[in-house]
Structures are given as structure tokens and as C-alpha cells.
Design an enzyme around this catalytic site. Structure first.
Site, short mmCIF file in Angstrom:
data_model
loop_
_atom_site.label_atom_id
_atom_site.label_comp_id
_atom_site.label_asym_id
_atom_site.label_seq_id
_atom_site.Cartn_x
_atom_site.Cartn_y
_atom_site.Cartn_z
N ASN A 110 -13.36 -5.17 27.37
CA ASN A 110 -13.93 -3.98 26.64
C ASN A 110 -12.80 -2.92 27.02
O ASN A 110 -12.77 -2.38 28.12
CB ASN A 110 -15.01 -3.50 27.11
CG ASN A 110 -15.75 -2.23 26.41
OD1 ASN A 110 -15.27 -1.79 25.43
ND2 ASN A 110 -16.98 -1.67 27.09
N TRP A 111 -11.84 -2.54 26.16
CA TRP A 111 -10.78 -1.31 26.34
C TRP A 111 -11.33 -0.08 26.43
O TRP A 111 -10.56 0.61 26.84
CB TRP A 111 -9.75 -1.61 25.24
CG TRP A 111 -8.90 -2.71 25.37
CD1 TRP A 111 -8.82 -3.69 26.43
CD2 TRP A 111 -7.77 -3.05 24.44
NE1 TRP A 111 -7.90 -4.78 25.89
CE2 TRP A 111 -7.26 -4.34 25.07
CE3 TRP A 111 -7.43 -2.60 23.37
CZ2 TRP A 111 -6.46 -4.95 24.30
CZ3 TRP A 111 -6.53 -3.29 22.51
CH2 TRP A 111 -5.89 -4.55 22.92
N LYS A 112 -12.59 0.21 25.99
CA LYS A 112 -13.06 1.75 25.70
C LYS A 112 -12.07 2.23 25.17
O LYS A 112 -11.56 1.71 24.18
CB LYS A 112 -13.58 1.96 27.31
CG LYS A 112 -14.49 0.79 28.06
CD LYS A 112 -15.06 1.52 29.33
CE LYS A 112 -15.85 0.36 29.87
NZ LYS A 112 -16.41 0.82 31.10
N HIS A 142 -23.83 -0.41 24.64
CA HIS A 142 -23.02 -0.34 25.95
C HIS A 142 -23.70 0.95 26.59
O HIS A 142 -24.10 1.87 26.07
CB HIS A 142 -21.66 -0.16 25.71
CG HIS A 142 -20.78 -0.25 27.07
ND1 HIS A 142 -20.61 0.89 27.95
CD2 HIS A 142 -20.22 -1.16 27.78
CE1 HIS A 142 -20.00 0.73 28.98
NE2 HIS A 142 -19.66 -0.62 28.87
N GLU A 198 -22.58 3.59 28.19
CA GLU A 198 -21.77 4.52 27.97
C GLU A 198 -22.36 5.21 26.56
O GLU A 198 -22.46 6.50 26.25
CB GLU A 198 -20.27 4.51 28.05
CG GLU A 198 -19.89 4.04 29.25
CD GLU A 198 -18.55 3.24 29.31
OE1 GLU A 198 -17.99 3.17 28.44
OE2 GLU A 198 -18.42 2.92 30.64
N GLU A 257 -25.01 -5.47 32.40
CA GLU A 257 -24.15 -4.56 33.09
C GLU A 257 -24.64 -3.64 33.89
O GLU A 257 -25.19 -2.54 33.48
CB GLU A 257 -23.10 -3.71 32.02
CG GLU A 257 -22.29 -4.89 31.22
CD GLU A 257 -21.19 -4.22 30.58
OE1 GLU A 257 -19.99 -4.57 31.02
OE2 GLU A 257 -21.21 -3.10 30.13
N GLY A 281 -16.97 0.53 36.51
CA GLY A 281 -15.84 1.43 36.56
C GLY A 281 -15.79 1.93 38.09
O GLY A 281 -15.01 3.03 38.54
N SER A 333 -16.81 -3.91 37.27
CA SER A 333 -15.83 -4.03 37.97
C SER A 333 -15.45 -5.73 38.19
O SER A 333 -15.17 -6.08 39.43
CB SER A 333 -16.42 -3.48 39.34
OG SER A 333 -16.51 -2.07 39.44
N GLY A 358 -14.07 -4.10 31.99
CA GLY A 358 -13.26 -2.93 31.46
C GLY A 358 -12.30 -2.82 31.98
O GLY A 358 -11.04 -3.27 31.59
#
Ligand SMILES: O=C(CO)COP(=O)(O)O
Length: 252
Positions: free
Chosen positions: A9-11, A95, A97, A167, A173, A213, A234
């Protein structure tokens, strides 16, 4: 045996030239094994190019979100019809976020999961608790509720084809990974919940990923667990080398 699914997941990272370079490198080196599937979850503007560049390779391309309606007056949104038309195969839904920063709810995740299946897209449904919820011992209850609501009304076959990503928010992160035992315990609980709402067969088929992570240094231990069928990654998915190592770990 369930295959392993490694999704990067590149975000909101990279520009088009970097995205293209990444897939050019990855597609020539990615292991071709039915034991593992590699997915790149990229920002919308890169999707047409990435789909074109990965044609004929085993790398799949996912979007990181979508709207649940087919079309209409939803300025700034992207529909499942558009993603399907581009050749995108998967879509990340719910997600943390998006839940925290963009008002995503269990209800919209559920609408989006239905929309994904209506258009032949595979949803990667994210669930997970905050640090406060973990400390209050609410993890299993919270994740159970998120899973049940996200999958509400889907057929057993659709549930079997859903990817669920556990997650824990406090591990995203932060460099703090859940221990592989703790991650497995929650993933196993997710599988029990899926069994409760569908069947033992469906629960046995559904892919459950861990995310938070994950890196080449800890992926083997996580993937060796009984109920962890892959990873949603990520930071460590942004470099081709590191992403390839993660996919390679899925072949073992
Ligand atoms: O949110 C994640 C993947 O969706 C996890 O991110 P990190 O791997 O950077 O912790």
C-alpha cells in the site's frame, strides 16, 4: 492450503515516473508461484499506466479506495465502474487512515464491499484497533464488529473471495509490530467470526493479512503463523527490493 497475498500500500507517495520504474523492476523479478500473489495498491493517477505495464505479469494492481455508487454527482470521487474499466483487480476498503481522516464508517465499507463484488473487484477490507482499545482489552470485540458489519449481506462465496487485513492502528508506520503471536490471535479470531457468519469452508478459504510495520526482517515470522495469509505493507513496499523480498517470503 491458502496462498499468501502480499499487498504493497503505497498510500500518497511517489510520482508517475517512480511508480512506473517500480513496476518495471518488480515485474521482471517477481517470483512466479501459485503460492503467492503480489499486489500494488497505488494512487488513482498511476492506475492506467501500472495496469498497462503489468499486463502479462503476475503483479496485480489495486486502488486504495473508491466510492460505492456507479456514477453521479460526487465531485472528486472514483467509482468501481471506472476502476474495473481500467483493469484494476483489487480495491482497499476501510483503511484506518480513511476511517480516521476521511469519515469512512463500517456502513460505507459494507456498501463499498457490495459495490466491489457487483463490478468484479476483490475488496481488501481493513480492520484494526487503536492503542486505547487494545489497552482496554477491546481488540477482539471491536475487530469482530468491524468484520461483521463490513461483510453484512455478502454471499458465502463473496466472503470467501474477500481479503481481510488486520491492521492494529498503533502498529502502522510506527515501527511497532504486533508480536506474531498477538497478530495471529486476532487473525484467528477474524477467521472464527467469518465461520460464525458463513461456514467452516468459507472461513478456511478467506485470506487474512496482517499489516503494521511489516518488513523483510519480520515477515517470515508473521507468515509462519497459522492464520496469517499475507501482509498489507506500507513503508516497506515503497522500494522494489524490499517489496520483492516480502513477496519472496510468501513463496516459502
Ligand atoms: O497501513 C499500512 C498498510 O496499509 C501499514 O503501514 P506500515 O507498513 O508503513 O506500518
Amino acid at each position: 492450503m491458502r496462498k499468501k497475498v502480499i499487498a504493497g500500500n503505497w498510500k500518497m507517495n511517489k510520482v508517475l515516473s517512480e511508480a512506473n520504474e517500480f513496476v518495471e523492476e518488480v515485474k521482471s523479478k517477481v517470483p512466479t508461484s501459485d503460492r503467492v500473489e503480489a499486489i500494488v495498491c497505488a494512487p488513482f493517477p498511476f492506475l492506467p499506466s501500472l495496469v498497462e505495464k503489468t499486463q502479462g505479469s503476475s503483479v496485480k494492481v489495486a486502488a486504495q479506495n473508491m466510492h460505492f455508487e456507479d456514477n453521479g454527482a460526487f465531485t472528486g470521487e472514483v467509482s468501481p465502474v471506472m476502476l474495473k474499466d481500467l483493469g484494476v483487480t483489487h480495491v482497499v476498503l476501510g483503511h484506518s487512515e480513511r476511517r480516521e481522516l476521511f469519515a469512512e464508517t463500517d456502513e460505507t465499507v459494507n456498501k463499498k464491499a457490495h459495490a466491489a463484488f457487483n463490478h468484479g473487484l476483490t475488496p481488501i477490507v481493513c480492520v484494526g484497533e487503536t492503542l486505547e482499545q487494545r489497552e482496554a482489552n477491546e481488540t477482539k470485540q471491536l475487530v469482530e464488529q468491524q468484520v461483521k458489519k463490513a461483510l453484512e449481506g455478502l454471499s458465502d462465496e463473496q466472503v470467501a473471495n474477500t481479503i481481510i487485513a488486520y491492521e492494529p492502528i498503533w502498529a502502522i508506520g510506527t515501527g511497532k509490530t504486533a508480536s506474531s503471536e498477538d497478530a495471529n490471535e486476532v487473525c484467528a479470531h477474524v477467521r472464527t467470526v467469518v465461520k460464525e457468519i458463513t461456514s467452516a469452508d468459507t472461513a478456511d478459504q478467506v485470506i487474512i493479512q496482517y499489516g503494521g510495520s511489516v518488513k523483510p526482517a519480520n515477515v517470515d515470522e508473521l507468515l509462519a503463523q497459522s492464520d496469517i495469509d499475507g501482509a498489507l505493507v506500507g513503508g516497506a513496499s515503497l522500494e522494489a527490493d524490499s517489496f520483492l523480498q516480502l513477496v519472496e517470503a510468501g513463496t516459502k
